[in-house]
Design a protein around this motif. Sequence first.
Motif, PDB file in Angstrom:
ATOM      1  N   ALA A  56     -14.345  14.546  -0.279  1.00  0.00           N
ATOM      2  CA  ALA A  56     -14.291  15.314   0.269  1.00  0.00           C
ATOM      3  C   ALA A  56     -15.800  14.552   0.524  1.00  0.00           C
ATOM      4  CB  ALA A  56     -14.064  16.333   0.354  1.00  0.00           C
ATOM      5  N   ASP A 105      -2.490  24.788   1.343  1.00  0.00           N
ATOM      6  CA  ASP A 105      -3.806  22.374   1.782  1.00  0.00           C
ATOM      7  C   ASP A 105      -4.346  23.085   0.930  1.00  0.00           C
ATOM      8  OD1 ASP A 105      -4.327  25.719   3.004  1.00  0.00           O
ATOM      9  OD2 ASP A 105      -5.396  24.046   4.818  1.00  0.00           O
ATOM     10  N   GLU A 138      -8.703  20.019  -1.489  1.00  0.00           N
ATOM     11  CA  GLU A 138      -8.105  20.868  -0.442  1.00  0.00           C
ATOM     12  C   GLU A 138      -7.420  19.666   0.487  1.00  0.00           C
ATOM     13  OE1 GLU A 138      -9.724  22.705   4.058  1.00  0.00           O
ATOM     14  OE2 GLU A 138     -11.597  21.833   2.776  1.00  0.00           O
ATOM     15  N   ARG A 139      -6.047  19.486   1.049  1.00  0.00           N
ATOM     16  CA  ARG A 139      -4.925  18.874   1.586  1.00  0.00           C
ATOM     17  C   ARG A 139      -5.946  18.537   2.836  1.00  0.00           C
ATOM     18  NH1 ARG A 139       0.295  20.431   0.993  1.00  0.00           N
ATOM     19  NH2 ARG A 139      -0.177  21.809   2.702  1.00  0.00           N
ATOM     20  N   LEU A 140      -6.222  17.240   3.418  1.00  0.00           N
ATOM     21  CA  LEU A 140      -6.930  17.058   4.550  1.00  0.00           C
ATOM     22  C   LEU A 140      -6.620  15.543   5.357  1.00  0.00           C
ATOM     23  CD1 LEU A 140     -10.676  17.241   2.839  1.00  0.00           C
ATOM     24  CD2 LEU A 140     -10.183  19.159   4.713  1.00  0.00           C
ATOM     25  N   ASP A 141      -5.835  16.175   6.167  1.00  0.00           N
ATOM     26  CA  ASP A 141      -5.165  14.718   6.769  1.00  0.00           C
ATOM     27  C   ASP A 141      -3.816  14.268   5.947  1.00  0.00           C
ATOM     28  OD1 ASP A 141      -6.688  15.236   9.173  1.00  0.00           O
ATOM     29  OD2 ASP A 141      -8.406  13.434   7.834  1.00  0.00           O
ATOM     30  N   GLY A 142      -3.639  15.387   5.338  1.00  0.00           N
ATOM     31  CA  GLY A 142      -2.383  14.333   4.373  1.00  0.00           C
ATOM     32  C   GLY A 142      -2.430  14.619   3.215  1.00  0.00           C
ATOM     33  N   HIS A 143      -3.799  13.790   2.747  1.00  0.00           N
ATOM     34  CA  HIS A 143      -4.311  13.598   1.504  1.00  0.00           C
ATOM     35  C   HIS A 143      -4.889  14.854   0.607  1.00  0.00           C
ATOM     36  CE1 HIS A 143      -2.978   9.885   2.576  1.00  0.00           C
ATOM     37  NE2 HIS A 143      -3.385   9.790   3.973  1.00  0.00           N
ATOM     38  N   TRP A 144      -5.188  15.167  -0.600  1.00  0.00           N
ATOM     39  CA  TRP A 144      -5.574  15.850  -1.451  1.00  0.00           C
ATOM     40  C   TRP A 144      -7.185  15.469  -1.689  1.00  0.00           C
ATOM     41  CZ3 TRP A 144      -4.554  20.897  -2.022  1.00  0.00           C
ATOM     42  CH2 TRP A 144      -3.600  21.157  -1.768  1.00  0.00           C
TER      43      TRP A 144
END
Length: 159
Positions: A56, A105, A138-144
């Motif tokens: 991230a 998530d 963390e799953r952010l905008d559908g991506h890990w």
Amino acid sequence: MKYLFALGALLSLGLTSASVAVEKQINDDVGVNAVVHGFEDAWNRHDMDAFAMLFATDADFVNVIGMRWIGRDEIKLHHAASHATMFKTSTLKIGDTTVRFLKADVATARSVWTLSGITSATGQPAPTRTGILTHVLERLDGHWLIVLTQNTDISMPGG
């Protein structure tokens, strides 16, 4: 009769929801493991651009000697520097990995690793190292994506 039909419909819905939840966890497990093995792959290709994209933008990374880097750019900068020197010919092997979902998530992934092909400060081959790598993802905008990493050398008594 209506009661039995309603009960059957509810049970069917519950089983469908449960199977969707299990399938989602399997997909999430695959996604988290893809990031863990993406870490290994980018390391072994010495591709710090690809390596950085696993994190991230505000990720937090603590390396094996306790140096802390905050942010994707800083993580990339420090890894690129070490891959130009001591890790230039290194090979990372990720071993046993356990994944635990803290929330839908948020997950942790803990992996045992082996690192070979390290070069000492004098340019000589250094011993192979082993350790434990802990990621919080963390799953952010559908991506890990990795949001936190703690890397720890395993030191053996007398070794």
